[in-house]
Design an enzyme around this catalytic site. Structure first.
Site, mmCIF file in Angstrom:
data_model
loop_
_atom_site.group_PDB
_atom_site.id
_atom_site.type_symbol
_atom_site.label_atom_id
_atom_site.label_comp_id
_atom_site.label_asym_id
_atom_site.label_seq_id
_atom_site.Cartn_x
_atom_site.Cartn_y
_atom_site.Cartn_z
ATOM 1 N N CYS A 1 0.849 -1.226 0.065
ATOM 2 C CA CYS A 1 -0.080 -0.033 -0.145
ATOM 3 C C CYS A 1 0.851 1.187 0.134
ATOM 4 C CB CYS A 1 -0.978 -0.163 1.311
ATOM 5 S SG CYS A 1 -2.034 -1.569 1.079
ATOM 6 N N HIS B 1 -2.608 8.207 6.250
ATOM 7 C CA HIS B 1 -3.104 6.763 5.434
ATOM 8 C C HIS B 1 -4.291 6.597 5.818
ATOM 9 C CE1 HIS B 1 -2.019 3.214 3.489
ATOM 10 N NE2 HIS B 1 -2.248 2.566 4.439
ATOM 11 N N GLU C 1 -0.596 5.028 13.285
ATOM 12 C CA GLU C 1 -0.324 6.455 12.606
ATOM 13 C C GLU C 1 -0.341 7.667 13.723
ATOM 14 O OE1 GLU C 1 -1.686 8.247 8.400
ATOM 15 O OE2 GLU C 1 -2.730 6.966 9.202
ATOM 16 N N LYS D 1 -9.574 8.724 2.255
ATOM 17 C CA LYS D 1 -10.110 7.506 1.992
ATOM 18 C C LYS D 1 -11.331 7.325 2.151
ATOM 19 C CE LYS D 1 -5.735 4.781 2.267
ATOM 20 N NZ LYS D 1 -4.848 5.795 2.428
ATOM 21 N N HIS E 1 -9.858 2.722 -0.683
ATOM 22 C CA HIS E 1 -8.533 2.342 -0.340
ATOM 23 C C HIS E 1 -7.872 1.453 -1.584
ATOM 24 C CE1 HIS E 1 -4.460 1.173 1.009
ATOM 25 N NE2 HIS E 1 -4.592 0.600 2.076
ATOM 26 N N PHE F 1 0.864 -3.322 4.289
ATOM 27 C CA PHE F 1 1.280 -4.788 4.456
ATOM 28 C C PHE F 1 2.490 -5.040 4.046
ATOM 29 C CE2 PHE F 1 -3.726 -6.032 4.423
ATOM 30 C CZ PHE F 1 -3.836 -5.310 5.893
#
Length: 422
Positions: free
Chosen positions: A169, A309, A320, A341, A346, A405
């Site tokens: 990502c 994010h 975060e 998002k 996403h 990830f």
């Protein structure tokens, strides 16, 4: 030898809810979400049955009938975004083609066409044996992620380096960071860079269903993705592309180009910890932010806005928030933070580039996009997440962060362009 500086001179965006930078900007600043029940395939058997889909008609977007047949959806997005970015920049690529490069980020490559081909080639009566006689002559394009960069290079006749960056990502952020490195090294003056992704297919939805990373709030798809909210339960898959035209500053000034922003710093780190898990203290993301600021030569206090994010998973939002406190110190409490998002979903390897495009537009327009769907703030998360409504004001320096990830962590700093000479 002075350090070569990199500026953004063109933007091209394919996003859920609208194609083109103008439609994208209007959508995210209004906070109008584009998440909805999946229409790309029958998702009734899945745990999460929502996505932020792009309403995309290849013929209406200038692609030929051959391009529509031949190209995976991710490649189509990339070409449409590339054409917009080049037109937006006003740059005519009629010089040395070896001074132009391509850097494309993608986490899952040509998933849609590859899955379609696998179904066509498989014989269930023979235990899914693949019958090569039915293979498309373009199967190799779908199988090799590098084809995405090759298609963009072909489109603009870029004969410099052409690379696909695949780091989960953070791919969209990392592709831009790689492009900046190539310009700074001096081998190219122009990079066509960004991310593209079309992952809304059964295999990808199944991947995230299996680990329960996506929201199961199927009865309220419009409000399902809610970062930093007490009731958050995961992200909603998206798709799209953003291509940025990056130039060495002197190259841009020589043609009197309009400059959106300067990319002043980038850094990436790995947590070497877990494939999907995150440390609660956010130490590795904090390290990436600190290193990006150091490369920019800016203190934490210079940051006017953080594009988060913001995936709306329990662990990401905690991770975060901790990382921003660790890297920005007390200034984190005074800095607006938001996630786009909830509006565009996403889109995995594309979203980092889409978010950097949003940062460039935020600087240009003096507006911070809101975090849509943030109605019940989580008391654990105590920063200013700009709920529901956009904010006006001068924005000089922006931080955009990504977490993926595999433990990938990336940070990029953008600054308002200053008057400069070469």
């Amino acid at each position: 030898m002075s350090r070569r500086r990199i500026v953004i001179t063109g933007l091209g965006i394919v996003a859920p809810g609208g194609i083109g930078a103008k439609a994208f900007w209007e959508r995210i600043t209004a906070g109008r979400t584009a998440t909805r029940p999946i229409t790309a395939f029958d998702a009734s058997a899945f745990r999460s049955r929502m996505a932020a889909e792009v309403d995309f008609d290849a013929s209406q977007e200038g692609l030929s009938a051959r391009e529509n047949r031949r190209l995976d959806r991710a490649a189509q997005f990339a070409l449409v975004a590339t054409r917009e970015a080049l037109g937006d920049s006003g740059l005519v690529l009629d010089g040395d083609p070896t001074r132009v490069g391509v850097s494309i980020g993608s986490a899952v490559g040509c998933t849609v066409k590859l899955e379609e081909e696998y179904v066509v080639l498989s014989d269930t009566s023979r235990h899914w044996e693949v019958d090569h006689r039915y293979a498309s002559p373009h199967l190799h394009d779908y199988y090799m992620p590098g084809s995405l960069a090759a298609e963009v290079a072909w489109e603009v006749n870029a004969q410099g380096p052409a690379t696909v960056v695949s780091a989960g990502c953070t791919s969209g952020l990392d592709s831009l960071g790689h492009a900046c490195d190539l310009i700074r090294e001096g081998g190219v003056d122009v990079m066509v860079a960004g991310g593209t992704e079309a992952p809304i297919s059964p295999i990808t939805v199944a991947c995230f269903d299996a680990i329960k990373a996506t929201s199961a709030r199927n009865d309220d798809a419009e409000h399902a993705l809610r970062p930093f909210d007490r009731t958050r339960d995961g992200f909603v898959l998206g798709e799209g592309a953003a291509i940025l035209l990056l130039e060495e500053l002197g190259h841009a000034l020589a043609r009197d180009a309009r400059i959106y922003a300067e990319i002043t710093g980038f850094a990436a780190r790995s947590n070497a910890y877990h494939m999907t898990g995150l440390r609660a203290d956010g130490v590795e993301l904090a390290a990436a932010v600190t290193a990006a600021l150091a490369e920019s030569g800016l203190p934490a206090e210079a940051i006017d806005y953080v594009n988060a994010h913001g995936t709306a998973t329990k662990q990401n939002d905690r991770h975060e928030t901790a990382a921003l406190k660790a890297s920005l110190g007390d200034h984190a409490y005074r800095t607006p933070v938001s996630s786009i998002k909830p509006v565009v979903g996403h889109s995995l390897g594309a979203v980092g580039s889409i978010e950097v495009a949003a940062c460039a537009l935020a600087i240009a327009h003096g507006t911070i996009p809101p975090t849509a769907n943030l109605h019940e703030p989580d008391p654990e998360l105590d920063l200013d997440y700009v709920p529901l409504e956009a904010r006006e004001g001068r924005i000089s320096t922006v931080l955009s962060v990504g977490s993926g990830f595999g433990g990938f962590q990336s940070a990029m700093v953008l600054a308002r362009p200053k008057k400069a000479t070469v």
